[in-house]
Design a protein around this motif. Structure first.
Motif, short mmCIF file in Angstrom:
data_model
loop_
_atom_site.label_atom_id
_atom_site.label_comp_id
_atom_site.label_asym_id
_atom_site.label_seq_id
_atom_site.Cartn_x
_atom_site.Cartn_y
_atom_site.Cartn_z
N PHE A 60 0.86 -1.12 -0.16
CA PHE A 60 0.27 0.11 -0.27
C PHE A 60 0.70 1.52 0.11
O PHE A 60 0.45 2.38 -0.55
N SER A 61 1.77 1.59 0.81
CA SER A 61 2.62 2.86 1.50
C SER A 61 3.71 2.77 -0.52
O SER A 61 3.79 3.63 -0.81
N SER A 62 3.82 1.96 -1.22
CA SER A 62 4.51 1.83 -1.50
C SER A 62 4.39 2.04 -2.98
O SER A 62 4.97 2.96 -3.65
N VAL A 63 2.84 1.87 -3.80
CA VAL A 63 2.12 1.29 -5.17
C VAL A 63 1.05 2.78 -5.11
O VAL A 63 1.36 3.28 -5.62
N VAL A 64 -0.09 2.25 -3.58
CA VAL A 64 -1.06 3.36 -3.96
C VAL A 64 -0.11 4.63 -4.04
O VAL A 64 -0.79 5.44 -3.99
N SER A 90 10.24 -2.45 -9.25
CA SER A 90 11.12 -3.54 -9.32
C SER A 90 11.14 -4.04 -7.48
O SER A 90 11.76 -5.35 -7.39
N GLY A 91 10.71 -3.49 -6.58
CA GLY A 91 10.49 -3.75 -5.23
C GLY A 91 10.63 -2.41 -3.90
O GLY A 91 10.95 -3.06 -3.19
N THR A 92 11.53 -1.68 -5.18
CA THR A 92 12.17 -1.15 -4.34
C THR A 92 10.87 -0.11 -2.96
O THR A 92 9.76 0.10 -3.70
N ILE A 93 11.07 -0.30 -1.60
CA ILE A 93 10.12 0.24 -0.97
C ILE A 93 10.57 1.39 -0.62
O ILE A 93 11.28 2.32 -0.25
N ALA A 94 9.35 2.08 -0.76
CA ALA A 94 8.18 2.88 -0.40
C ALA A 94 7.39 3.99 0.15
O ALA A 94 6.44 3.49 0.25
N THR A 95 7.30 5.31 0.88
CA THR A 95 6.61 5.96 1.12
C THR A 95 5.75 7.54 1.03
O THR A 95 7.20 7.99 0.13
N LEU A 96 4.91 7.52 1.67
CA LEU A 96 5.23 9.08 1.62
C LEU A 96 4.26 9.77 2.80
O LEU A 96 4.08 8.89 3.82
N ALA A 97 4.70 10.58 3.26
CA ALA A 97 4.71 11.01 4.43
C ALA A 97 4.28 12.69 4.53
O ALA A 97 4.74 13.66 4.38
N ILE A 98 2.82 12.91 4.37
CA ILE A 98 1.68 13.73 4.74
C ILE A 98 1.30 14.28 5.85
O ILE A 98 1.98 15.53 6.46
N ASN A 138 9.63 2.97 8.79
CA ASN A 138 10.70 2.20 8.77
C ASN A 138 11.65 1.55 8.47
O ASN A 138 12.94 1.37 8.34
N SER A 139 10.84 0.99 7.01
CA SER A 139 11.82 0.28 6.11
C SER A 139 11.23 0.82 4.78
O SER A 139 12.30 0.08 4.01
N ALA A 140 11.17 1.82 4.51
CA ALA A 140 10.67 2.84 3.31
C ALA A 140 12.66 2.74 2.68
O ALA A 140 13.02 3.58 3.74
N GLU A 141 12.92 2.45 1.89
CA GLU A 141 13.89 3.53 1.14
C GLU A 141 14.00 4.09 0.51
O GLU A 141 14.90 5.65 0.09
N ILE A 142 12.80 4.81 0.07
CA ILE A 142 12.49 6.13 -1.31
C ILE A 142 10.47 7.31 0.77
O ILE A 142 10.16 6.02 0.74
N ILE A 143 11.20 7.95 0.33
CA ILE A 143 10.43 8.47 1.54
C ILE A 143 10.13 10.02 0.32
O ILE A 143 11.08 10.79 0.94
N LEU A 144 9.21 9.89 0.37
CA LEU A 144 7.88 11.07 0.27
C LEU A 144 7.96 11.83 1.14
O LEU A 144 7.07 11.95 1.71
N SER A 202 5.18 5.01 11.43
CA SER A 202 6.36 5.36 11.97
C SER A 202 6.13 6.47 12.44
O SER A 202 5.10 7.62 11.87
N ARG A 203 7.29 7.39 13.30
CA ARG A 203 7.26 8.57 12.97
C ARG A 203 8.28 9.13 12.90
O ARG A 203 9.33 8.50 12.76
N LEU A 204 8.42 9.91 11.82
CA LEU A 204 10.09 10.68 11.12
C LEU A 204 10.30 12.20 11.57
O LEU A 204 9.39 13.12 11.56
N ASP A 205 11.20 11.98 12.54
CA ASP A 205 11.95 13.56 11.98
C ASP A 205 12.62 13.78 11.69
O ASP A 205 13.49 13.09 11.45
N PHE A 206 12.57 15.20 11.11
CA PHE A 206 13.96 15.83 10.04
C PHE A 206 14.04 16.85 10.79
O PHE A 206 13.58 18.10 11.27
N ALA A 207 15.46 16.92 11.44
CA ALA A 207 16.61 18.10 11.85
C ALA A 207 17.38 18.63 10.73
O ALA A 207 18.65 17.95 10.69
N GLY A 208 17.29 19.44 10.23
CA GLY A 208 17.97 19.95 9.22
C GLY A 208 17.71 18.86 7.90
O GLY A 208 19.34 18.81 7.56
N THR A 209 17.64 18.12 7.79
CA THR A 209 17.45 16.93 6.82
C THR A 209 17.47 17.33 5.24
O THR A 209 16.15 18.20 4.58
N PRO A 210 17.89 17.13 4.14
CA PRO A 210 18.64 17.14 3.28
C PRO A 210 16.97 16.66 2.05
O PRO A 210 17.13 15.61 2.12
#
Length: 370
Positions: A89-93, A117-125, A161-167, A203-211
């Motif tokens: 759901f996270s990667s495709v939808v 090809s199967g790389t795990i991705a997600t979207l953080a809104i 926590n498992s995503a390799e690509i984070i939008l 997951s909770r994602l915390d960003f601190a000056g993250t490029p």
């Protein structure tokens, strides 16, 4: 409108159901939901290599199969039926849909083949405010051109926590914008959340000056994200239909074999009424989800309204079916050993994901001008 799945779509359903019955049965679900990762990486790879499911709706030019949203609805209904533990759901939808509708050809060419090809991705809104609308995006992004830094927190990120690509959706001086963040980026902290539904990791994602790298046009991302949230609501409605149908099937089967006072409990009027009410709601939910899926495939003007309608109705139908399933099973339905509670927990978490029924009914009223 006379809607019916094609022979090819029904064949897809049979393939996916057969695969999930073999690889994602109750024992597998219970095993994977207890792990930190939350899914079996070997089964995920088989989904990629044997069935090519992550590539389903990705255009062929980006390494996908180029199928439409109706096929995705079929697949997700079966996944909801089995409570599949996988980052689909996270990667495709979420992630793939966001890129497909982003109008950023460079990002599509770079990232979509990886997801296919199967790389795990997600979207953080969503953030700590719990809002799913534009006003809920308050996280700041500073920078210029395509290079930015992010500061803030994102909550309830599916497979974060498992995503390799984070939008990531964040706000610049020009408005809500979309960014790509590397999973190992400096200043990014990922924390698994304790959730009622253990079959879907958040997951909770915390960003601190993250490029971060800008995707699309700065300040113009909300139109894309709004469409993606509608598509996600439709996809989740299909999952909910699959889960609700499974609850109904379990209830009817148990009512046939459980004997009380010398006859099956299904012969008692109270149980008949419960099953009949569940059937009515499940079939109505299917109609709502299938029509919304067709609108999503066509990307027509009805998508926004049908997405909210389907999400509101299917959420309540699934939760009611899951609750009645426990009641019909009686004492055993309350035990950890029986799967009824797994569906109940998924039903409740899905009811709240992307906005609860009250939120979507209000959104529907606004969208149709009431």
């Amino acid at each position: 409108m006379n809607f019916a799945f094609s022979d090819e779509q029904e064949q897809l359903r049979e393939f996916v159901r057969s695969f999930l019955e073999d690889k994602a049965d109750e024992a597998a679900v219970r095993e994977q939901m207890e792990t930190e990762l939350g899914f079996d990486s070997e089964v995920w790879q088989q989904m990629c290599d044997q069935l090519a499911l992550p590539a389903l709706i990705i255009p062929e030019e980006f390494g996908g199969q180029g199928y439409g949203y109706v096929e995705l609805i079929v697949v997700l209904e079966e996944m909801g039926r089995s409570l599949l533990c996988a980052p689909y759901f996270s990667s495709v939808v979420l992630a793939a849909n966001t890129l497909i509708h982003s109008e950023d050809d460079e990002a599509k060419a770079e990232l979509l083949p990886q997801i296919a090809s199967g790389t795990i991705a997600t979207l953080a809104i969503t953030e700590e405010n719990g809002k799913w609308d534009e006003s809920g995006v308050t996280m700041q992004a500073d920078g210029s051109g395509t290079d930015f830094t992010l500061n803030g927190t994102k909550m309830y990120v599916i497979d974060g926590n498992s995503a390799e690509i984070i939008l990531v959706a964040a706000r610049t001086d020009n408005g809500v914008s979309l960014f790509q963040v590397d999973a190992n980026a400096e200043g990014l902290t990922r924390t698994a959340l304790a959730t009622m539904d253990q079959t879907r990791k958040q997951s909770r994602l915390d960003f601190a000056g993250t490029p971060a790298k800008l995707i699309g046009t700065e300040g113009a991302a909300w139109e894309t994200l709004s469409t993606v949230l509608d598509l996600a609501a439709v996809a989740l409605a299909a999952e909910q239909v699959g889960g609700a149908q499974m609850c109904l099937d379990m209830s009817v089967e148990y009512a046939k074999v459980r004997v009380q006072f010398g006859r099956p409990i299904g012969s008692f009027q109270a149980i008949k009424h419960k099953c009949a009410d569940m059937l009515l709601e499940v079939e109505s939910a299917k109609s709502a989800a299938y029509y919304a899926g067709w609108c999503a495939a066509e990307m027509n003007d009805e998508l926004a309204s049908t997405a909210s309608l389907a999400k509101a109705y299917c959420s309540e139908a699934y939760f009611h079916a899951a609750a009645e399933n426990i009641q019909i099973h009686g004492g055993i339905g309350f035990t950890w050993e029986h799967p009824a509670h797994l569906y109940f927990k998924r039903a409740k978490s899905s009811e709240l994901l992307f906005g609860d029924p009250t939120y979507h009914r209000e959104l529907l009223a606004q969208r149709i001008g009431l």
